[in-house]
Design an enzyme around this catalytic site. Structure first.
Site, mmCIF file in Angstrom:
data_model
loop_
_atom_site.group_PDB
_atom_site.id
_atom_site.type_symbol
_atom_site.label_atom_id
_atom_site.label_comp_id
_atom_site.label_asym_id
_atom_site.label_seq_id
_atom_site.Cartn_x
_atom_site.Cartn_y
_atom_site.Cartn_z
ATOM 1 N N GLU A 140 5.102 -4.910 7.006
ATOM 2 C CA GLU A 140 4.307 -3.933 7.757
ATOM 3 C C GLU A 140 4.830 -3.726 9.173
ATOM 4 O OE1 GLU A 140 3.043 -6.261 5.774
ATOM 5 O OE2 GLU A 140 1.318 -5.480 4.646
ATOM 6 N N GLY A 184 0.871 -5.128 0.788
ATOM 7 C CA GLY A 184 -0.318 -5.329 -0.043
ATOM 8 C C GLY A 184 0.022 -5.965 -1.387
ATOM 9 N N ALA A 193 0.856 -1.183 0.000
ATOM 10 C CA ALA A 193 0.000 0.000 0.000
ATOM 11 C C ALA A 193 0.896 1.237 0.000
ATOM 12 C CB ALA A 193 -0.889 -0.019 1.230
ATOM 13 N N GLU A 218 0.070 -9.508 -0.597
ATOM 14 C CA GLU A 218 -1.321 -9.918 -0.310
ATOM 15 C C GLU A 218 -2.133 -10.031 -1.599
ATOM 16 O OE1 GLU A 218 -1.364 -6.707 2.683
ATOM 17 O OE2 GLU A 218 -2.511 -8.110 3.892
HETATM 18 N N1 CAA Z 1 4.555 3.428 -0.486
HETATM 19 C C1 CAA Z 1 4.928 4.623 -0.988
HETATM 20 N N2 CAA Z 1 6.092 4.819 -1.654
HETATM 21 C C2 CAA Z 1 6.893 3.761 -1.804
HETATM 22 C C3 CAA Z 1 6.568 2.487 -1.299
HETATM 23 C C4 CAA Z 1 5.329 2.337 -0.600
HETATM 24 N N3 CAA Z 1 4.898 1.163 -0.142
HETATM 25 N N4 CAA Z 1 7.581 1.647 -1.581
HETATM 26 C C5 CAA Z 1 8.507 2.353 -2.265
HETATM 27 N N5 CAA Z 1 8.093 3.634 -2.389
HETATM 28 C C6 CAA Z 1 8.797 4.748 -3.039
HETATM 29 C C7 CAA Z 1 9.950 5.259 -2.177
HETATM 30 O O1 CAA Z 1 9.492 6.122 -1.183
HETATM 31 C C8 CAA Z 1 10.811 5.917 -3.214
HETATM 32 O O2 CAA Z 1 10.249 7.168 -3.530
HETATM 33 P P1 CAA Z 1 11.187 8.494 -3.612
HETATM 34 O O3 CAA Z 1 12.099 8.191 -4.795
HETATM 35 O O4 CAA Z 1 10.208 9.591 -3.871
HETATM 36 O O5 CAA Z 1 11.950 8.576 -2.350
HETATM 37 C C9 CAA Z 1 10.641 5.027 -4.441
HETATM 38 O O6 CAA Z 1 9.434 4.287 -4.233
HETATM 39 C C10 CAA Z 1 11.747 4.029 -4.624
HETATM 40 O O7 CAA Z 1 11.881 3.278 -3.423
HETATM 41 P P2 CAA Z 1 13.281 3.069 -2.675
HETATM 42 O O8 CAA Z 1 14.199 4.213 -2.906
HETATM 43 O O9 CAA Z 1 12.973 2.717 -1.255
HETATM 44 O O10 CAA Z 1 13.844 1.803 -3.472
HETATM 45 P P3 CAA Z 1 14.798 0.649 -2.929
HETATM 46 O O11 CAA Z 1 15.194 -0.143 -4.132
HETATM 47 O O12 CAA Z 1 15.885 1.200 -2.076
HETATM 48 O O13 CAA Z 1 13.869 -0.260 -1.976
HETATM 49 C C11 CAA Z 1 11.850 -1.439 -1.362
HETATM 50 C C12 CAA Z 1 12.756 -0.954 -2.513
HETATM 51 C C13 CAA Z 1 12.570 -2.546 -0.577
HETATM 52 C C14 CAA Z 1 10.592 -2.009 -2.034
HETATM 53 C C15 CAA Z 1 11.499 -0.264 -0.429
HETATM 54 O O14 CAA Z 1 11.020 0.814 -1.197
HETATM 55 C C16 CAA Z 1 10.486 -0.579 0.630
HETATM 56 O O15 CAA Z 1 10.827 -1.178 1.642
HETATM 57 N N6 CAA Z 1 9.210 -0.135 0.417
HETATM 58 C C17 CAA Z 1 8.164 -0.219 1.420
HETATM 59 C C18 CAA Z 1 7.648 -1.637 1.576
HETATM 60 C C19 CAA Z 1 6.579 -1.706 2.642
HETATM 61 O O16 CAA Z 1 6.801 -1.389 3.799
HETATM 62 N N7 CAA Z 1 5.374 -2.151 2.244
HETATM 63 C C20 CAA Z 1 4.232 -2.298 3.138
HETATM 64 C C21 CAA Z 1 3.284 -1.150 2.951
HETATM 65 S S1 CAA Z 1 1.947 -1.182 4.099
HETATM 66 C C22 CAA Z 1 0.793 -2.260 3.445
HETATM 67 O O17 CAA Z 1 0.960 -2.799 2.367
HETATM 68 C C23 CAA Z 1 -0.426 -2.472 4.312
HETATM 69 C C24 CAA Z 1 -1.405 -3.464 3.849
HETATM 70 O O18 CAA Z 1 -1.421 -4.595 4.293
HETATM 71 C C25 CAA Z 1 -2.440 -3.109 2.885
#
Ligand code: CAA
Length: 257
Positions: free
Chosen positions: A131, A108, A65, A111
């Site tokens: 998460e 998500g 998400a 999921e």
């Molecule tokens: N939401 C919003 N933006 C996100 C995102 C997310 N879930 N995942 C990545 N992005 C964005 C980053 O903020 C970044 O944006 P900026 O360039 O503007 O800073 C861009 O995508 C690129 O990401 P990274 O620089 O972090 O790329 P990376 O290669 O270093 O890492 C990654 C990749 C491991 C996927 C890392 O981005 C990450 O850990 N993302 C978050 C994953 C996460 O926590 N997901 C769970 C979300 S909550 C959920 O899903 C709840 C549910 O059950 C419904």
């Protein structure tokens, strides 16, 4: 239909939806989730389509998400805006949905993959529920679907300690049907989907429904669902055609009737 966050394409009888927010690792904001389900529902209604693929890009299937969209939300906003409920629209899709996954399938994103009917993973695919690292738990079915699919211990580790699965582990534990090279992942998924799309459509639909019932009900109720789906197929032209084709040693010509 003009979409801005997904790209749709048709190859033969296979509908493809590509998630298209590469700048955000395909994080699901409300717009992309809505367009994804609109596109899936449009393919589901299209008689020409027999199976649907959802894919991302080489780096990410979807990183969950959109955290930036949710960061300031109150519980009431989360409920009233119905963001996580949007994921439930996948359950209304009657045709087989196949996830073609390269790179990250997190939160998500993972999921959503778990909600699909089958999964083609490329060697670079990684599945996880991070998460816990942002102070929440999965809210789009992850705790339940992972526990049913992988068992309690591994699901627990993923949900409360951010354990990720490689593509090989996903195959081993039954989360993926196939692991394929990164180059050609979509093509492999299309070949897989085309084979399914070439089968008797009503039987595919009934089979999907019956298998899914196994995750919703007791064995007794599930077996009843199977029978409820099995007997009506004997009223279809395709059952007569399929059995006659077998007897005549020829390929069946399905009509979807
Ligand atoms: N939401 C919003 N933006 C996100 C995102 C997310 N879930 N995942 C990545 N992005 C964005 C980053 O903020 C970044 O944006 P900026 O360039 O503007 O800073 C861009 O995508 C690129 O990401 P990274 O620089 O972090 O790329 P990376 O290669 O270093 O890492 C990654 C990749 C491991 C996927 C890392 O981005 C990450 O850990 N993302 C978050 C994953 C996460 O926590 N997901 C769970 C979300 S909550 C959920 O899903 C709840 C549910 O059950 C419904």
């Amino acid at each position: 239909m003009a979409y801005t966050t997904v790209i749709t394409e048709t190859r033969g009888r296979v509908g493809i939806v590509q998630l298209n927010r590469p700048q955000a690792m395909n994080a699901f904001n409300t717009a992309m989730l809505t367009e994804l389900f609109d596109a899936l529902e449009a393919f589901d209604k299209d008689n020409h389509i027999g199976a649907i693929i959802v894919t991302g890009n080489e780096k990410a299937f979807a990183a969950g998400a959109d955290i930036k969209e949710m960061a300031e939300a109150s519980p009431f906003q989360m409920i009233t805006e119905g963001r996580v409920e949007l994921w439930d629209r996948i359950r209304g899709i009657k045709k087989p949905v196949i996830a073609a996954v390269s790179g990250w399938a997190l939160g998500g994103g993972c999921e959503f993959v778990l909600s699909c009917d089958m999964v083609i993973a490329s060697e670079s695919a990684k599945f996880g529920q991070p998460e816990i690292t942002i102070g929440i738990i999965p809210g789009a079915g992850g705790t339940q679907r992972l526990a049913r699919l992988l068992g309690k211990q591994l699901a627990m580790e993923m949900v409360i300690n951010n354990r990720t699965l490689t593509a090989a582990e996903a195959l081993h534990f039954g989360l993926a049907n196939r692991v394929v090279p990164v180059d050609g992942c979509l093509e492999a998924a299309v070949a897989f989907a085309e084979e399914i799309a070439s089968r008797a459509p009503l039987a595919v639909r009934m089979g999907k429904d019956a298998v899914n019932a196994a995750f919703e009900t007791s064995l007794t109720e599930g077996l009843k669902t199977e029978k409820r789906n099995f007997y009506p197929l004997f009223s279809t032209e395709d059952q007569k055609e399929g059995m006659q084709a077998f007897i005549e040693k020829r390929k069946a010509d399905w009509k979807g009737k």
